[in-house]
Design a protein around this motif. Structure first.
Motif, mmCIF file in Angstrom:
data_model
loop_
_atom_site.group_PDB
_atom_site.id
_atom_site.type_symbol
_atom_site.label_atom_id
_atom_site.label_comp_id
_atom_site.label_asym_id
_atom_site.label_seq_id
_atom_site.Cartn_x
_atom_site.Cartn_y
_atom_site.Cartn_z
ATOM 1 N N GLU A 8 -29.845 -9.746 -6.046
ATOM 2 C CA GLU A 8 -31.073 -10.079 -5.319
ATOM 3 C C GLU A 8 -30.707 -10.943 -4.117
ATOM 4 O OE1 GLU A 8 -34.134 -11.722 -7.698
ATOM 5 O OE2 GLU A 8 -34.294 -9.962 -9.009
ATOM 6 N N VAL A 9 -31.242 -10.565 -2.967
ATOM 7 C CA VAL A 9 -30.934 -11.271 -1.722
ATOM 8 C C VAL A 9 -32.242 -11.724 -1.074
ATOM 9 C CG1 VAL A 9 -29.850 -11.131 0.550
ATOM 10 C CG2 VAL A 9 -28.875 -9.860 -1.384
ATOM 11 N N ASN A 10 -32.398 -13.032 -0.957
ATOM 12 C CA ASN A 10 -33.569 -13.609 -0.286
ATOM 13 C C ASN A 10 -33.228 -13.753 1.194
ATOM 14 O OD1 ASN A 10 -35.571 -15.334 0.775
ATOM 15 N ND2 ASN A 10 -35.914 -16.281 -1.217
ATOM 16 N N GLU A 11 -33.697 -12.795 1.992
ATOM 17 C CA GLU A 11 -33.334 -12.755 3.415
ATOM 18 C C GLU A 11 -33.817 -13.991 4.163
ATOM 19 O OE1 GLU A 11 -31.448 -10.731 4.868
ATOM 20 O OE2 GLU A 11 -31.320 -8.932 3.628
ATOM 21 N N ASN A 12 -35.030 -14.462 3.838
ATOM 22 C CA ASN A 12 -35.571 -15.629 4.547
ATOM 23 C C ASN A 12 -34.769 -16.884 4.228
ATOM 24 O OD1 ASN A 12 -37.516 -17.025 6.180
ATOM 25 N ND2 ASN A 12 -38.513 -17.755 4.307
ATOM 26 N N LEU A 13 -34.441 -17.084 2.941
ATOM 27 C CA LEU A 13 -33.637 -18.240 2.554
ATOM 28 C C LEU A 13 -32.226 -18.141 3.136
ATOM 29 C CD1 LEU A 13 -33.350 -20.856 0.997
ATOM 30 C CD2 LEU A 13 -32.829 -19.516 -1.057
ATOM 31 N N LYS A 14 -31.696 -16.936 3.172
ATOM 32 C CA LYS A 14 -30.363 -16.715 3.745
ATOM 33 C C LYS A 14 -30.353 -17.103 5.225
ATOM 34 C CE LYS A 14 -26.902 -13.027 4.247
ATOM 35 N NZ LYS A 14 -26.646 -11.586 4.023
ATOM 36 N N ARG A 15 -31.439 -16.756 5.942
ATOM 37 C CA ARG A 15 -31.560 -17.107 7.362
ATOM 38 C C ARG A 15 -31.630 -18.632 7.525
ATOM 39 N NH1 ARG A 15 -35.778 -18.468 10.580
ATOM 40 N NH2 ARG A 15 -37.249 -18.160 8.852
ATOM 41 N N HIS A 16 -32.442 -19.277 6.675
ATOM 42 C CA HIS A 16 -32.562 -20.738 6.751
ATOM 43 C C HIS A 16 -31.225 -21.424 6.468
ATOM 44 C CE1 HIS A 16 -36.770 -21.185 7.504
ATOM 45 N NE2 HIS A 16 -37.154 -20.570 6.396
ATOM 46 N N LYS A 17 -30.479 -20.912 5.499
ATOM 47 C CA LYS A 17 -29.188 -21.511 5.159
ATOM 48 C C LYS A 17 -28.200 -21.395 6.317
ATOM 49 C CE LYS A 17 -29.268 -21.086 0.108
ATOM 50 N NZ LYS A 17 -28.615 -20.457 -1.068
ATOM 51 N N ALA A 18 -28.241 -20.255 7.004
ATOM 52 C CA ALA A 18 -27.345 -20.073 8.155
ATOM 53 C C ALA A 18 -27.665 -21.086 9.254
ATOM 54 C CB ALA A 18 -27.454 -18.647 8.685
ATOM 55 N N ILE A 19 -28.965 -21.312 9.495
ATOM 56 C CA ILE A 19 -29.378 -22.292 10.506
ATOM 57 C C ILE A 19 -28.944 -23.695 10.078
ATOM 58 C CG2 ILE A 19 -31.365 -23.381 11.618
ATOM 59 C CD1 ILE A 19 -32.816 -20.661 11.374
ATOM 60 N N ALA A 20 -29.194 -24.024 8.804
ATOM 61 C CA ALA A 20 -28.830 -25.347 8.289
ATOM 62 C C ALA A 20 -27.322 -25.567 8.351
ATOM 63 C CB ALA A 20 -29.341 -25.495 6.859
ATOM 64 N N TYR A 21 -26.562 -24.532 8.018
ATOM 65 C CA TYR A 21 -25.098 -24.642 8.046
ATOM 66 C C TYR A 21 -24.616 -24.980 9.458
ATOM 67 C CZ TYR A 21 -20.194 -23.502 7.146
ATOM 68 O OH TYR A 21 -18.832 -23.573 7.011
ATOM 69 N N GLY A 22 -25.210 -24.304 10.459
ATOM 70 C CA GLY A 22 -24.831 -24.569 11.844
ATOM 71 C C GLY A 22 -25.190 -25.974 12.279
ATOM 72 N N LEU A 23 -26.390 -26.428 11.916
ATOM 73 C CA LEU A 23 -26.823 -27.771 12.299
ATOM 74 C C LEU A 23 -25.969 -28.843 11.624
ATOM 75 C CD1 LEU A 23 -30.732 -27.457 12.225
ATOM 76 C CD2 LEU A 23 -29.340 -27.990 14.211
ATOM 77 N N LEU A 24 -25.748 -28.677 10.327
ATOM 78 C CA LEU A 24 -25.026 -29.697 9.560
ATOM 79 C C LEU A 24 -23.559 -29.810 9.968
ATOM 80 C CD1 LEU A 24 -26.623 -28.927 6.101
ATOM 81 C CD2 LEU A 24 -26.831 -31.097 7.319
ATOM 82 N N ASN A 25 -22.993 -28.723 10.482
ATOM 83 C CA ASN A 25 -21.584 -28.749 10.892
ATOM 84 C C ASN A 25 -21.407 -28.961 12.383
ATOM 85 O OD1 ASN A 25 -19.827 -28.365 8.517
ATOM 86 N ND2 ASN A 25 -21.038 -26.515 8.240
ATOM 87 N N SER A 26 -22.513 -29.187 13.097
ATOM 88 C CA SER A 26 -22.404 -29.544 14.509
ATOM 89 C C SER A 26 -21.953 -31.001 14.615
ATOM 90 C CB SER A 26 -23.756 -29.366 15.208
ATOM 91 O OG SER A 26 -24.703 -30.293 14.687
#
Length: 511
Positions: free
Chosen positions: A437-455
């Motif tokens: 099962e793949v939650n596309e919306n949560l996956k999108r949010h995680k990608a954004i968060a990953y970028g912000l947190l590692n900036s």
């Protein structure tokens, strides 16, 4: 060897002074009590003044009582009785109160009644004053929560699961008596159809009991055991169901509450003074800080931080008339619902999700190599490729609702044939063909968060969170000994924490 008598400084206990010192001279310059006095004098306390009625006898001035309470919390004196004594013996409080001597009832009534609707505005005025001095930011905060034990007796549990279990037992008992009544009733008795016990209520139970009594009372063959059972049911069940409904109304969406503080929920505490791992009645306290000043606080009965964010953000907007610009929080807040909420309000969110810290490890990709997030996705075919190269095609959506009513949608993908696969058992443990099962919306949010947190800014925010919000809880609990609320009920607990928050801000300013 020296001889003679020892020399002492003069000691004249009854010495009369020509010019006696004033209390102001006895209070040290820069003492925290002076900061309390200065801040309370400068803020607008009209909301507190409005809590008093025009009629009636004269009261102690609320400004003086507020100063006494706040300084009590600054100096770790939380008891109204100890504050009463200190106003007569402590030079700092004697100066602060202007030699007034409010008793403990007056102090307690002021704290529990007068401050009920006014303390939040007092806290906000203090925060705004500190913001004007450039000591904190209202727009950029760090958020975290902690659990603090309620003033509730031990072993006063009321559990939702226990109530549901008891209601099921009652349904079963009523069903057995009904079946017995049907077995001995004759056709002419016209016994109605068995009632629906799917959702029992006091009225439904009472009607059922009345019907059973009417049928079985006149039957000479009714067994003594069944008569006794029916008598017990008739006497106890209607009032028990009424009691269960009352308790369920108190529970709401919670799983438990304490009989001595019905607003408190049983939860596991990190500070377990009994060292036995038992659940304790408590509250989940949420704060937002800036430079170790508390900017916002809310009190919650639910033990998890995940479901507290929306109410916490709404309180911030209600307090200051605007939403946050940025928020930094740990993985306890990293849910799809919270990411949606922060995105909708245009708040820059440096909020971790569950696996973020593990993803920073260099060994992350070598652990659980067959997890769904490591499978290759082919967007053109809308399919995932399993570790053996087999395509996993889309088979439909899965939906579920969280405890808050938020609906999550996941896309489901299934492999065509896993039988005979050499990786079967290592790739997945389920029977049949593997489904992910793949939650596309949560996956999108995680990608954004990953970028912000590692900036660069995100790394700095993550570092600062550890020494901005977390030490505030440590300071209040460890250094100032506040680990258990003294008042009962969510409203009074909010007052108590509000005083602690004001005290924390004043101590920080004094430092």
């Amino acid at each position: 060897m020296a001889s003679g008598k020892p020399t002492f400084k003069p000691y004249y206990q009854s010495q009369v002074m020509a010019i006696p010192p004033t209390l102001d001279e006895l209070v040290a310059k820069g003492h925290p009590v002076r900061i309390v006095n200065d801040i309370v004098n400068r803020i607008n306390i009209q909301g507190l003044l409005d809590a008093y009625h025009i009629k009636g006898t004269s009261s102690y001035h609320p400004q003086m009582l507020l100063k006494v309470l706040v300084y009590g919390y600054v100096s770790n004196v939380y008891s109204s009785r100890k504050l009463e004594t200190a106003c007569k013996e402590n030079i700092n409080l004697m100066w602060l109160s202007g030699m007034s001597y409010p008793d403990h009832n007056t102090i307690n009534r002021f704290r529990g009644v007068r401050l009920k609707d006014a303390l939040r505005s007092v806290f906000e005025e203090v925060v705004k004053l500190l913001a004007e001095e450039g000591l904190l930011s209202i727009e950029e905060v760090y958020t975290d929560g902690t659990k603090i034990e309620a003033n509730a007796n031990r072993y006063t549990f009321v559990w939702k699961k226990a109530i549901q279990t008891n209601k099921e037992k009652m349904k079963k008992a009523l069903g057995e008596i009904w079946e017995y009544a049907q077995s001995i009733a004759k056709a002419e008795d016209n016994l109605p159809e068995p009632p629906d016990f799917t959702d029992i209520s006091p009225k439904r139970v009472q009607d059922t009991v009345d019907t059973l009594n009417a049928v079985l009372a006149e039957k000479p063959h009714t067994s003594k055991e069944m008569k006794a059972k029916l008598k017990y049911v008739s006497r106890e069940y209607p009032k028990k169901i009424a009691e269960y409904e009352r308790k369920e109304a108190i529970l709401g969406n919670r799983n438990s509450f304490s009989k001595t503080d019905t607003d408190a929920t049983f939860m596991r505490m990190k500070e377990d003074h009994m060292q036995n791992g038992q659940l304790k009645a408590g509250y989940n306290v949420q704060i937002s800080t800036s430079n170790q000043f508390i900017v916002n606080y809310t009190i919650h009965p639910n033990p998890t931080d995940t479901t507290t964010l929306q109410a916490h953000l709404e309180q911030h907007k209600a307090s200051y008339g605007k939403t946050l610009e940025t928020i930094t929080a740990d993985a306890g807040y990293g849910s799809e619902e919270n990411y949606d909420l922060l995105e909708a309000r245009n708040i820059e969110a440096y909020v971790k999700y569950g696996m973020f810290d593990k993803q920073q490890s260099e060994h992350y990709n070598t652990k659980q190599p067959f997890s769904a997030d490591k499978l290759f996705y082919d967007p053109a075919q809308d399919c995932y490729i399993c570790p053996m190269g087999q395509r996993m095609h889309y088979i439909g959506d899965g939906k579920r609702k969280t405890s808050t009513g938020f609906e999550q949608t996941s896309k489901r993908y299934q492999a065509k044939n896993c039988s005979g696969c050499p990786l079967n058992g290592a790739c997945h443990k389920s029977q049949g063909n593997r489904i992910i099962e793949v939650n596309e919306n949560l996956k999108r949010h995680k990608a954004i968060a990953y970028g912000l947190l590692n900036s660069e800014k995100g790394i700095e925010k993550r570092k600062q969170r550890c020494y901005d919000v977390e030490p505030v809880f440590g300071n209040i609990k460890q250094n100032h000994g506040f680990r258990r609320f003294m008042l009962r009920g969510k409203e009074k607990v909010a007052i108590e924490w509000g005083l602690l928050a004001i005290a924390q801000n004043i101590r920080k300013k004094a430092a």
